[in-house]
Design a protein around this motif. Structure first.
Motif, short mmCIF file in Angstrom:
data_model
loop_
_atom_site.label_atom_id
_atom_site.label_comp_id
_atom_site.label_asym_id
_atom_site.label_seq_id
_atom_site.Cartn_x
_atom_site.Cartn_y
_atom_site.Cartn_z
N GLY A 165 0.82 -1.21 0.00
CA GLY A 165 0.00 0.00 0.00
C GLY A 165 0.85 1.26 0.00
N GLU A 166 1.89 1.28 0.85
CA GLU A 166 2.78 2.44 0.89
C GLU A 166 3.57 2.56 -0.41
OE1 GLU A 166 5.10 2.08 4.41
OE2 GLU A 166 3.38 2.41 5.72
N LEU A 167 3.97 1.43 -0.97
CA LEU A 167 4.69 1.46 -2.24
C LEU A 167 3.80 2.00 -3.36
CD1 LEU A 167 7.43 0.63 -3.45
CD2 LEU A 167 6.39 -1.55 -4.02
N LEU A 168 2.53 1.62 -3.36
CA LEU A 168 1.59 2.14 -4.35
C LEU A 168 1.40 3.63 -4.21
CD1 LEU A 168 -0.57 1.56 -6.57
CD2 LEU A 168 -2.20 1.33 -4.69
N ILE A 169 1.28 4.11 -2.98
CA ILE A 169 1.11 5.55 -2.75
C ILE A 169 2.32 6.32 -3.24
CG2 ILE A 169 0.90 7.31 -0.96
CD1 ILE A 169 -0.75 5.23 0.64
N LEU B 207 4.49 5.39 -5.50
CA LEU B 207 4.53 5.31 -6.96
C LEU B 207 3.54 6.30 -7.58
CD1 LEU B 207 5.65 3.78 -9.44
CD2 LEU B 207 3.69 2.27 -9.22
N ILE B 208 2.36 6.41 -7.03
CA ILE B 208 1.37 7.38 -7.53
C ILE B 208 1.89 8.80 -7.38
CG2 ILE B 208 -0.89 8.38 -6.98
CD1 ILE B 208 -1.90 5.55 -6.55
N LEU B 209 2.52 9.10 -6.25
CA LEU B 209 3.06 10.44 -6.04
C LEU B 209 4.21 10.73 -6.99
CD1 LEU B 209 2.95 10.66 -2.14
CD2 LEU B 209 1.33 11.60 -3.79
N LEU B 210 5.03 9.73 -7.28
CA LEU B 210 6.13 9.93 -8.24
C LEU B 210 5.60 10.19 -9.64
CD1 LEU B 210 8.77 7.28 -7.14
CD2 LEU B 210 8.98 9.76 -7.09
N ILE B 211 4.57 9.49 -10.03
CA ILE B 211 3.97 9.72 -11.35
C ILE B 211 3.33 11.10 -11.41
CG2 ILE B 211 2.14 8.97 -12.92
CD1 ILE B 211 2.75 6.10 -12.04
N ALA B 212 2.67 11.50 -10.32
CA ALA B 212 2.03 12.82 -10.30
C ALA B 212 3.06 13.93 -10.40
CB ALA B 212 1.20 12.98 -9.02
N ASN B 213 4.20 13.76 -9.77
CA ASN B 213 5.24 14.79 -9.86
C ASN B 213 6.10 14.65 -11.09
OD1 ASN B 213 4.59 16.28 -7.65
ND2 ASN B 213 5.94 15.18 -6.28
N GLY B 214 6.19 13.47 -11.64
CA GLY B 214 7.00 13.25 -12.83
C GLY B 214 6.27 13.53 -14.13
N LEU C 28 -5.60 11.46 -5.26
CA LEU C 28 -5.75 10.01 -5.09
C LEU C 28 -4.70 9.47 -4.12
CD1 LEU C 28 -7.11 7.34 -5.96
CD2 LEU C 28 -5.34 7.19 -7.73
N GLY C 29 -3.47 9.94 -4.25
CA GLY C 29 -2.42 9.53 -3.32
C GLY C 29 -2.73 9.96 -1.89
N PHE C 30 -3.28 11.17 -1.75
CA PHE C 30 -3.66 11.65 -0.42
C PHE C 30 -4.79 10.80 0.17
CE2 PHE C 30 -6.36 14.48 2.17
CZ PHE C 30 -5.48 14.68 3.22
N LEU C 31 -5.79 10.51 -0.63
CA LEU C 31 -6.90 9.68 -0.17
C LEU C 31 -6.43 8.28 0.21
CD1 LEU C 31 -10.00 9.41 0.18
CD2 LEU C 31 -10.05 8.58 -2.15
N LEU C 32 -5.54 7.70 -0.59
CA LEU C 32 -5.04 6.37 -0.27
C LEU C 32 -4.18 6.37 0.99
CD1 LEU C 32 -4.12 4.94 -3.78
CD2 LEU C 32 -6.03 4.30 -2.30
N SER C 33 -3.45 7.45 1.24
CA SER C 33 -2.65 7.50 2.47
C SER C 33 -3.55 7.63 3.70
CB SER C 33 -1.64 8.63 2.40
OG SER C 33 -2.28 9.88 2.34
N ILE C 34 -4.66 8.36 3.57
CA ILE C 34 -5.63 8.43 4.67
C ILE C 34 -6.25 7.05 4.92
CG2 ILE C 34 -7.86 9.40 5.38
CD1 ILE C 34 -5.61 11.37 5.64
N PHE D 73 6.51 5.34 9.02
CA PHE D 73 6.50 5.28 7.56
C PHE D 73 5.15 5.73 6.99
CE2 PHE D 73 9.79 2.08 8.55
CZ PHE D 73 10.85 2.76 7.98
N THR D 74 4.08 5.38 7.65
CA THR D 74 2.77 5.82 7.20
C THR D 74 2.62 7.32 7.36
OG1 THR D 74 1.95 3.69 7.98
CG2 THR D 74 0.32 5.32 7.38
N PHE D 75 3.16 7.88 8.45
CA PHE D 75 3.14 9.32 8.62
C PHE D 75 3.98 10.00 7.54
CE2 PHE D 75 4.88 13.25 10.41
CZ PHE D 75 3.69 13.92 10.64
N LEU D 76 5.10 9.40 7.17
CA LEU D 76 5.94 9.97 6.10
C LEU D 76 5.20 9.97 4.77
CD1 LEU D 76 8.71 11.08 5.29
CD2 LEU D 76 9.38 8.73 4.82
#
Length: 91
Positions: A5-9, A11-18, A37-43, A54-57
């Motif tokens: 789950g954290e790896l997916l989040i 990856l989504i954030l890297l794609i959003a910034n890349g 979407l990354g924010f929602l998944l982290s919540i 790590f979840t807080f990060l």
């Protein structure tokens, strides 16, 4: 499962910034919708597995990405076209 789950989040954030690397012509910036979407998944990750370092990060990173892409989200919601990115966004 928590690790995936954290790896997916992340990856989504890297794609959003890349996305500045993927867009070469003037068009709609549809990859910006990955930042909320990354924010929602982290919540959801916190609700499912609890809060640890790590979840807080990942939550902190997703908030930073969401806030830095707020202007792009507004432009996308108004269906405006993007023809270039600023130096700050590229950095």
């Amino acid at each position: 499962m928590k690790f995936y789950g954290e790896l997916l989040i992340i990856l989504i954030l890297l794609i959003a910034n890349g996305r500045i690397l993927f867009i070469k012509n003037a068009k709609k910036d549809s990859l910006v919708v990955l930042s909320p979407l990354g924010f929602l998944l982290s919540i959801l990750q916190i609700f499912n597995w609890g809060l640890d370092a790590f979840t807080f990060l990942t939550l902190f990173l997703s908030v930073l990405v969401l806030l830095s892409n707020f202007h792009a989200l507004f432009r996308y919601s108004e269906r405006l076209y993007i023809d270039h990115y600023s130096i700050l966004m590229k950095v």
